[in-house]
Design a protein around this motif. Structure first.
Motif, PDB file in Angstrom:
ATOM      1  N   TRP A  20      51.420  39.610  44.934  1.00 42.70           N
ATOM      2  CA  TRP A  20      51.909  38.293  44.543  1.00 42.70           C
ATOM      3  C   TRP A  20      50.933  37.237  45.073  1.00 42.70           C
ATOM      4  CZ3 TRP A  20      54.755  42.432  45.916  1.00 42.70           C
ATOM      5  CH2 TRP A  20      55.829  42.798  45.098  1.00 42.70           C
ATOM      6  N   ALA A  21      50.831  36.155  44.340  1.00 43.41           N
ATOM      7  CA  ALA A  21      49.956  35.057  44.768  1.00 43.41           C
ATOM      8  C   ALA A  21      50.517  34.431  46.040  1.00 43.41           C
ATOM      9  CB  ALA A  21      49.848  34.010  43.664  1.00 43.41           C
ATOM     10  N   SER A  22      49.626  34.131  46.982  1.00 39.46           N
ATOM     11  CA  SER A  22      50.040  33.511  48.239  1.00 39.46           C
ATOM     12  C   SER A  22      48.912  32.617  48.740  1.00 39.46           C
ATOM     13  CB  SER A  22      50.345  34.599  49.283  1.00 39.46           C
ATOM     14  OG  SER A  22      49.130  35.084  49.853  1.00 39.46           O
TER      15      SER A  22
ATOM     16  N   LYS B 139      46.039  37.287  46.815  1.00 41.19           N
ATOM     17  CA  LYS B 139      46.998  38.234  46.259  1.00 41.19           C
ATOM     18  C   LYS B 139      47.355  39.270  47.321  1.00 41.19           C
ATOM     19  CE  LYS B 139      47.596  41.838  42.776  1.00 41.19           C
ATOM     20  NZ  LYS B 139      46.953  42.701  41.759  1.00 41.19           N
TER      21      LYS B 139
END
Length: 464
Positions: free
Chosen positions: A206-208, A212
């Motif tokens: 997930w994008a953070s 990723k």
């Protein structure tokens, strides 16, 4: 009102349970990582905390108790299984195969735990549904100096939390000396643990703010517990194997992320399970899933009864003999209570459960009630233990099967064969029994015949 006393792992004392709010009792229990079938040891905390849930509902009212048990559906073992399927030619992207595996495994888990008579918790959050909350908590820990980002990872500074180790009763230095800790060159301290880690192209991510990636295991429960139960709640439970490092890490990151809360007031841990006196292990050939036992014809209610025979804080030994005893007792109790309306739970059963979930004492009280013929009170009391419910009783309606004649016959043939060295008659009878759906267990100790799930009385009768 009934006074409940529980052994708090954090204080190592049996304490009176006083909820934060009597009209809103809250409990969180660590659930499974959904990569495969639940083994027998996985089922023990389910039965333990289901029994506590039933007691809390009885004392405080069903509408005033909230039970949360999570599913960890992002994990390296899940990824590995999905990748194996993909390499074997399964259609779909890796993400789709991961989703298929977790859906499949959660369905298995529900079916198996339902068979044990466990009530579904009020909430069963999945880790992948709370990624945003995990990222937000991680950002807050960095901002407060309790965590740091490096090389796409975020790690928690263990020494920034002065009370780290109180749950497991060890100092940080002792933990470093005695524990298996992941060694990484970017760690400030060997005990620092991962809150977030990078994902490669073959891993879900997930994008953070750190690229990723995906959450570390420990942050999942802290984020889900906070979202569903708040900064402070009553009970946190799980197996003793989770006390360190998982629960220790949960406390540290939750206390630092929400310094005005208390996180969990009471910590309960169930002891581990053995099989026939030995640690359950695939290498020893004594590793069972719940489904293995169910498919062998052992009813879920019988499995549950065996669990209840041992106090949750004592090591539990699963044995075939205990299962036979449990089945015989349950058959008698079901036959005696079949047409009886339940009244109210017996004081002796409630008192035993309120005394740190003394399930063995509660079963003893049920035996006493059966001896006195108090079937209405006994049936109501059994419900507090998850026993004698209508949904679990189909197995007991089948007639008991007397296999003593065939056992004696096979034993005599084997004795003769050992002298003559001709085992053809033994093999023939054994094959016929198996064809009739009878499980044949032969050992130096003797012969045991057990009706299996495909037992056919007509075929057995033909052997007479």
């Amino acid at each position: 009102m009934v006074t409940i006393r529980l052994t708090n792992s954090k204080t190592r004392r049996k304490e009176e349970f006083v909820p934060i709010r009597a009209d809103d009792v809250r409990m969180y229990v660590c659930g499974p990582t959904v990569y495969d079938r639940a083994h027998l040891g996985n089922a023990r905390p389910v039965v333990v905390f289901d029994t506590l849930y039933r007691l809390l509902r009885h004392v405080y009212g069903p509408d005033h108790v909230t039970y949360v048990r999570n599913f960890t559906d992002v994990d390296d073992k899940i990824n590995a299984e999905a990748l194996r399927r993909q390499k074997a030619g399964a259609p779909g992207t890796l993400e789709e195969l991961i989703h298929q595996r977790t859906e499949e495994t959660i369905a298995w888990y529900h079916a198996d735990m339902d068979a044990l008579g466990a009530l579904r918790p009020n909430h069963e959050p999945r880790a992948t549904e709370f990624i945003g909350q995990m990222i937000a908590m991680t950002e807050g820990l960095i901002a407060s100096g309790h965590a740091y980002a490096v090389e796409g990872h975020v790690l928690f500074r263990v020494r920034s939390y002065k009370d780290y180790g109180k749950l497991s009763g060890r100092s940080v230095d002792d933990m470093i000396a005695g524990a298996r800790v992941e060694v990484a060159p970017f760690k400030e301290d060997p005990m620092d643990f991962v809150l977030w880690k990078p994902s490669s192209g073959q891993e879900p991510g997930w994008a953070s703010p750190w690229g990723k990636g995906r959450p570390g295991w420990h942050i999942e429960c802290s984020a889900m517990a906070h979202e569903l139960l708040g900064e402070s709640f009553d009970i946190h439970g799980g197996g003793l194997d989770l006390q360190f490092p998982h629960h220790e890490n949960e406390i540290a990151q939750s206390a630092c992320a929400h310094p005005h809360g208390d996180f969990a007031h009471y910590w309960l841990h169930n002891e581990m399970l053995q099989v026939e006196g030995k640690k359950m292990s695939k290498s020893l050939g004594n590793f069972f899933t719940v489904r293995d036992l169910l498919d062998q014809g052992i009813p879920g209610e019988v499995i549950r009864f065996v669990f209840l025979m041992t106090h949750y804080r004592s090591p539990m030994d699963w044995t075939a003999e205990k299962a036979r005893q449990a089945e015989a007792t349950l058959r008698k109790w079901r036959a005696a209570t079949a047409s009886v309306e339940a009244s109210v739970p017996l004081p002796g059963v409630v008192e035993a459960l309120a005394d740190d979930l003394n399930t063995a004492g509660a079963l003893a009280a049920l035996h006493a009630a059966a001896g006195e013929g108090d079937w209405a009170g006994m049936k109501a009391s059994a419900g507090l233990l998850g026993l004698l419910s209508d949904g679990l009783g189909d197995w007991a309606s089948a007639p008991e099967v007397d296999l003593s004649v065939q056992t004696e016959r096979l034993s005599s043939l084997r004795t003769a064969a050992m002298a003559s060295k001709d085992f053809s008659a033994v093999d023939a009878l054994k094959a016929a029994l198996i064809a009739a759906g009878v499980e044949v267990r032969m050992s130096k100790a003797g012969i045991e015949l057990v009706p299996g799930p495909n037992f056919d009385p007509a075929k057995l009768e033909a052997l007479q």
